[in-house]
Design a protein around this motif. Structure first.
Motif, PDB file in Angstrom:
ATOM      1  N   GLY A  46       0.941  -1.139   0.030  1.00 56.25           N
ATOM      2  CA  GLY A  46       0.171   0.082  -0.009  1.00 56.25           C
ATOM      3  C   GLY A  46       0.978   1.210   0.008  1.00 56.25           C
ATOM      4  N   GLY A  47       1.871   1.299   0.426  1.00 55.29           N
ATOM      5  CA  GLY A  47       2.878   2.374   0.548  1.00 55.29           C
ATOM      6  C   GLY A  47       2.322   3.380   1.086  1.00 55.29           C
ATOM      7  N   LYS A  48       2.247   4.689   0.663  1.00 52.89           N
ATOM      8  CA  LYS A  48       1.359   5.965   1.293  1.00 52.89           C
ATOM      9  C   LYS A  48      -0.065   5.624   1.928  1.00 52.89           C
ATOM     10  CE  LYS A  48       5.152   8.515   0.207  1.00 52.89           C
ATOM     11  NZ  LYS A  48       5.846   7.862  -1.066  1.00 52.89           N
ATOM     12  N   ILE A  49      -0.620   4.836   1.022  1.00 59.63           N
ATOM     13  CA  ILE A  49      -1.915   4.182   1.523  1.00 59.63           C
ATOM     14  C   ILE A  49      -2.135   3.719   2.778  1.00 59.63           C
ATOM     15  CG2 ILE A  49      -4.206   3.079   0.951  1.00 59.63           C
ATOM     16  CD1 ILE A  49      -3.370   3.855  -1.928  1.00 59.63           C
ATOM     17  N   GLU A  50      -2.673   3.799   3.758  1.00 64.15           N
ATOM     18  CA  GLU A  50      -2.693   3.328   4.970  1.00 64.15           C
ATOM     19  C   GLU A  50      -3.980   3.631   5.899  1.00 64.15           C
ATOM     20  OE1 GLU A  50       0.393   3.124   7.850  1.00 64.15           O
ATOM     21  OE2 GLU A  50      -0.536   1.634   8.910  1.00 64.15           O
ATOM     22  N   THR A  51      -5.094   2.835   5.871  1.00 64.54           N
ATOM     23  CA  THR A  51      -6.018   3.010   6.490  1.00 64.54           C
ATOM     24  C   THR A  51      -6.183   2.392   7.966  1.00 64.54           C
ATOM     25  OG1 THR A  51      -7.264   2.923   4.425  1.00 64.54           O
ATOM     26  CG2 THR A  51      -8.632   3.105   6.543  1.00 64.54           C
ATOM     27  N   ARG A 398       3.957  10.188  10.417  1.00 60.21           N
ATOM     28  CA  ARG A 398       4.958  10.918   9.689  1.00 60.21           C
ATOM     29  C   ARG A 398       5.177  10.431   8.391  1.00 60.21           C
ATOM     30  NH1 ARG A 398       5.791  10.693  14.954  1.00 60.21           N
ATOM     31  NH2 ARG A 398       6.194  12.508  16.026  1.00 60.21           N
ATOM     32  N   LEU A 399       5.248  11.099   7.367  1.00 62.28           N
ATOM     33  CA  LEU A 399       5.512  10.503   5.912  1.00 62.28           C
ATOM     34  C   LEU A 399       6.635  11.261   5.413  1.00 62.28           C
ATOM     35  CD1 LEU A 399       1.848  10.731   5.410  1.00 62.28           C
ATOM     36  CD2 LEU A 399       2.656   8.861   4.544  1.00 62.28           C
ATOM     37  N   ARG A 400       7.812  10.602   5.708  1.00 62.73           N
ATOM     38  CA  ARG A 400       9.158  11.316   5.438  1.00 62.73           C
ATOM     39  C   ARG A 400       9.256  11.283   4.017  1.00 62.73           C
ATOM     40  NH1 ARG A 400      11.352  13.329   9.910  1.00 62.73           N
ATOM     41  NH2 ARG A 400      10.884  12.060  11.931  1.00 62.73           N
ATOM     42  N   GLU A 401       9.926  12.366   3.320  1.00 63.57           N
ATOM     43  CA  GLU A 401      10.373  12.341   2.041  1.00 63.57           C
ATOM     44  C   GLU A 401       9.202  11.797   1.093  1.00 63.57           C
ATOM     45  OE1 GLU A 401      14.420  12.530   1.144  1.00 63.57           O
ATOM     46  OE2 GLU A 401      14.058  13.625   2.773  1.00 63.57           O
ATOM     47  N   SER A 402       7.981  12.368   1.379  1.00 66.82           N
ATOM     48  CA  SER A 402       7.008  11.607   0.709  1.00 66.82           C
ATOM     49  C   SER A 402       6.331  12.216  -0.511  1.00 66.82           C
ATOM     50  CB  SER A 402       5.925  11.315   1.594  1.00 66.82           C
ATOM     51  OG  SER A 402       5.352  12.530   2.140  1.00 66.82           O
ATOM     52  N   MET A 403       6.449  13.787  -0.534  1.00 71.59           N
ATOM     53  CA  MET A 403       5.904  14.433  -1.748  1.00 71.59           C
ATOM     54  C   MET A 403       6.890  14.896  -2.518  1.00 71.59           C
ATOM     55  SD  MET A 403       2.581  14.350  -1.132  1.00 71.59           S
ATOM     56  CE  MET A 403       1.937  15.415  -1.903  1.00 71.59           C
ATOM     57  N   PRO A 404       7.182  14.224  -4.062  1.00 69.20           N
ATOM     58  CA  PRO A 404       8.430  14.753  -4.760  1.00 69.20           C
ATOM     59  C   PRO A 404       8.166  16.050  -5.318  1.00 69.20           C
ATOM     60  CG  PRO A 404       6.910  12.692  -5.584  1.00 69.20           C
ATOM     61  CD  PRO A 404       6.299  13.095  -4.265  1.00 69.20           C
ATOM     62  N   GLN A 405       9.041  16.727  -5.471  1.00 68.70           N
ATOM     63  CA  GLN A 405       8.958  18.132  -5.821  1.00 68.70           C
ATOM     64  C   GLN A 405       9.389  18.267  -7.345  1.00 68.70           C
ATOM     65  OE1 GLN A 405       7.720  20.566  -3.588  1.00 68.70           O
ATOM     66  NE2 GLN A 405       6.925  18.822  -2.946  1.00 68.70           N
ATOM     67  N   TYR A 406       8.312  18.274  -8.095  1.00 69.07           N
ATOM     68  CA  TYR A 406       9.008  18.249  -9.754  1.00 69.07           C
ATOM     69  C   TYR A 406       9.411  19.747  -9.852  1.00 69.07           C
ATOM     70  CZ  TYR A 406       5.699  14.382 -10.142  1.00 69.07           C
ATOM     71  OH  TYR A 406       4.910  13.297  -9.975  1.00 69.07           O
ATOM     72  N   VAL A 407      10.681  19.897 -10.215  1.00 63.56           N
ATOM     73  CA  VAL A 407      11.356  21.224 -10.254  1.00 63.56           C
ATOM     74  C   VAL A 407      11.409  21.776 -11.808  1.00 63.56           C
ATOM     75  CG1 VAL A 407      12.841  21.027  -8.029  1.00 63.56           C
ATOM     76  CG2 VAL A 407      13.867  20.634 -10.393  1.00 63.56           C
ATOM     77  N   VAL A 408      11.619  22.863 -12.132  1.00 67.28           N
ATOM     78  CA  VAL A 408      11.678  23.547 -13.505  1.00 67.28           C
ATOM     79  C   VAL A 408      12.534  22.647 -14.350  1.00 67.28           C
ATOM     80  CG1 VAL A 408      12.325  25.337 -15.030  1.00 67.28           C
ATOM     81  CG2 VAL A 408      10.983  25.557 -12.842  1.00 67.28           C
ATOM     82  N   GLY A 409      12.064  22.120 -15.456  1.00 61.90           N
ATOM     83  CA  GLY A 409      12.885  21.251 -16.241  1.00 61.90           C
ATOM     84  C   GLY A 409      12.597  19.821 -16.052  1.00 61.90           C
TER      85      GLY A 409
END
Ligand SMILES: Cc1cc2nc3c(=O)[nH]c(=O)nc-3n(C[C@H](O)[C@H](O)[C@H](O)COP(=O)(O)OP(=O)(O)OC[C@H]3O[C@@H](n4cnc5c(N)ncnc54)[C@H](O)[C@@H]3O)c2cc1C
Ligand SMILES: Cc1c2[nH]c(c1CCC(=O)O)Cc1[nH]c(c(CCC(=O)O)c1C)Cc1[nH]c(c(CCC(=O)O)c1C)Cc1[nH]c(c(C)c1CCC(=O)O)C2
Length: 461
Positions: A46-51, A398-409
């Motif tokens: 499930g990764g980030k999904i957890e109920t 705590r969801l560490r380093e969980s939201m990737p940031q798509y940077v310019v390019g």
């Protein structure tokens, strides 16, 4: 006898499970059969999904729903026979927290860009100067053609800084938890590229971009999003390894040898990576562009679910919740009134509030104890919600380093990585939140696409 071809899916989050399910479906529909192994490092899928369920509440520790507009999640739910479990939300109104007060988001706006002038002019979020600056959008010439630009620069150039800080940034933080002045417009909101040119202005363009029907946007499952994961795990008939961490991948006579932390190894003909990009990069350290991508940051975020008796809580402005303005000195970046947004999650007579903490550049809060995180969240909430006493119980995640940031390019870099992979790493695919969309429907789409491409390549191989 010819040995059956074997592929591995690394990562058992929604992307990996969707890829496995798709491979199984394609095998059922054709006469082709390959061996498939799913490899997950943790002790659950499930990764980030957890109920979790507690005292009659259904609590999501990660995502709480998915967009209906992007079809892939709904299609998967249907294919898995879970359509009768679908719930759509009945209230769409959310607010923006600014100066410790809740303000309505101007009506008929698209990602914060107003499509009508009256709601903009009536808004309590902007000063008169801020409104006048936003209206400039109607008169200034379009941008010269560009390949990519930061989301912040793009919107600030047309609508002004105030509009970005107080409306667009909070709304987009409610998707990417990111720094708008680094986020790539092309990778996150490509529909805005050229819109102001075609429509004459962003405000006029927002009208075209706005969904025609005002129906419920989000859906979830009655027993929580983990029931989607559980059904996938029940349905997938391939071996699924838990507690198995891939630590190394080597090319071996046109195949790939994967080594595991426990000392075992597996040799396969193809691989779908669905783990975060920086982990993929560690395993494929000689892929140059992947190294560049691994420099893209991931934001750490957390959620704080708090259960109350209804007698303890009075919501001043009903809706699904709120997001905080960029300049707001609050610990929480957003809050969901879960019992109102998703009534089925909460026993009657109870209230469930869920706060979000952590955003790009402001992640230290996650190093605090649960007690401190709960205390700070409650203090922020009390500015806008009447709360009497302490929660009956709380769940901090705590969801560490969980939201990737798509940077310019980002999009251009992805293209280069794909070309390199096709050339140097045949039958290796990358899918998931690190690449082409963070939402659950995007992850499912990427899992499906990787499975289809790998399936076709294996037939030829
Ligand atoms: C707080 C929060 C709220 C969100 N809310 C929403 C929402 O409401 N709606 C929405 O659509 N999206 C939401 N998202 C985004 C969405 O949840 C994620 O983008 C998506 O779940 C990612 O799925 P994935 O399979 O790509 O990655 P993951 O879920 O991260 O799965 C990757 C898996 O790989 C495993 N792994 C890692 N390294 C290895 C290794 N070396 N070997 C083997 N396995 C490994 C991990 O343990 C994990 O299980 C939210 C995200 C967060 C953090
Ligand atoms: C107002 C609000 C938002 N988001 C949120 C609120 C609070 C109140 C409430 O729960 O209603 C809550 C939220 N949802 C998400 C976050 C970011 C992650 C975090 O900070 O932990 C946050 C803070 C992930 C998300 N939230 C969303 C996604 C993306 C879904 C997708 O693209 O598939 C994610 C990863 C969806 C979302 N969320 C929001 C918008 C404008 C959208 C996009 C809608 C659209 O495209 O039409 C704003």
């Amino acid at each position: 006898m010819v040995e059956r071809k074997h592929v591995a899916i690394i990562g058992g989050g929604i992307t990996g499970l969707s890829a496995a399910f798709r491979l199984q479906k394609m095998m059922e529909e054709t006469k082709e059969t390959f061996n498939v192994t799913i490899i997950e490092s943790s002790d659950r899928f499930g990764g980030k999904i957890e109920t979790i369920r507690r005292e009659g509440f259904t609590i999501e520790r990660g995502p709480d729903s998915f967009l209906k507009r992007k079809k892939e999640a709904l299609e998967l739910v249907e294919e898995l026979g879970l359509s009768d479990q679908l719930v759509s939300n009945n209230m769409g109104k959310a607010y923006i927290l600014k100066n410790r007060k809740l303000h309505s988001i101007p009506e008929s706006s698209f990602m914060g860009v107003p499509s009508l002038l009256k709601p903009l002019l009536d808004s309590t979020l902007l000063s008169e100067d801020g409104k006048a600056r936003a209206l400039n959008d109607l008169f200034i010439p379009p941008y010269p053609p560009f390949d990519d630009m930061s989301v912040g620069d793009f919107f600030a150039g047309r609508l002004g800084q105030e509009m970005v800080d107080d409306i667009i940034n909070p709304l987009l933080s409610g998707i990417y938890a990111g720094d708008l002045y680094k986020l790539s417009l092309r990778a996150t909101l490509p529909q805005f590229i050229g819109l102001e040119n075609r429509a004459g202005s962003l405000i006029l363009g927002a009208k075209q971009a706005l969904p025609k029907k005002k129906t419920s946007q989000f859906a979830t499952l009655k027993k929580g999003l983990s029931s989607l994961v559980d059904r996938l795990v029940e349905t997938i008939r391939f071996p699924m390894l838990k507690n198995t961490c891939v630590t190394k991948i080597e090319k071996m006579n046109g195949r790939y040898k994967m080594s595991f932390k426990n000392g075992e190894a597996l040799v396969v003909d193809g691989v779908i990576f669905t783990i975060p990009h920086e982990k993929t990069q560690e395993l494929m350290s000689d892929c140059p562009y992947l190294k560049q991508l691994s420099a893209e940051p991931c934001t750490s975020v957390g959620t704080v679910a708090m259960a109350f008796d209804a007698s303890q809580v009075t919501i001043q402005k009903e809706g699904t919740g709120f997001v905080a303005s960029n300049k707001e000195p609050s610990t929480i970046t957003a809050a969901t009134y879960t019992h109102l947004k998703w009534p089925h999650t909460t026993p009657s007579g109870k209230v469930l509030l869920r706060c979000y903490v952590g955003k790009a550049g402001d992640e230290e809060i996650l190093d605090e104890t649960d007690e401190t995180i709960i205390l700070k969240s409650l203090n922020n909430l009390k500015d806008v919600v009447d709360i009497d006493g302490q929660p009956e119980f709380s769940v901090v995640t705590r969801l560490r380093e969980s939201m990737p940031q798509y940077v310019v390019g980002h999009t251009q870099l992805l293209k280069k990585i794909e070309e390199t992979l096709r050339h140097d790493y045949p039958r290796v695919y990358l899918a998931g939140a690190s690449y082409d969309g963070v939402g659950l429907p995007d992850c499912i789409r990427q899992g499906n696409d990787a499975a289809k491409q790998l399936f076709n390549q294996l037939k030829l191989h």
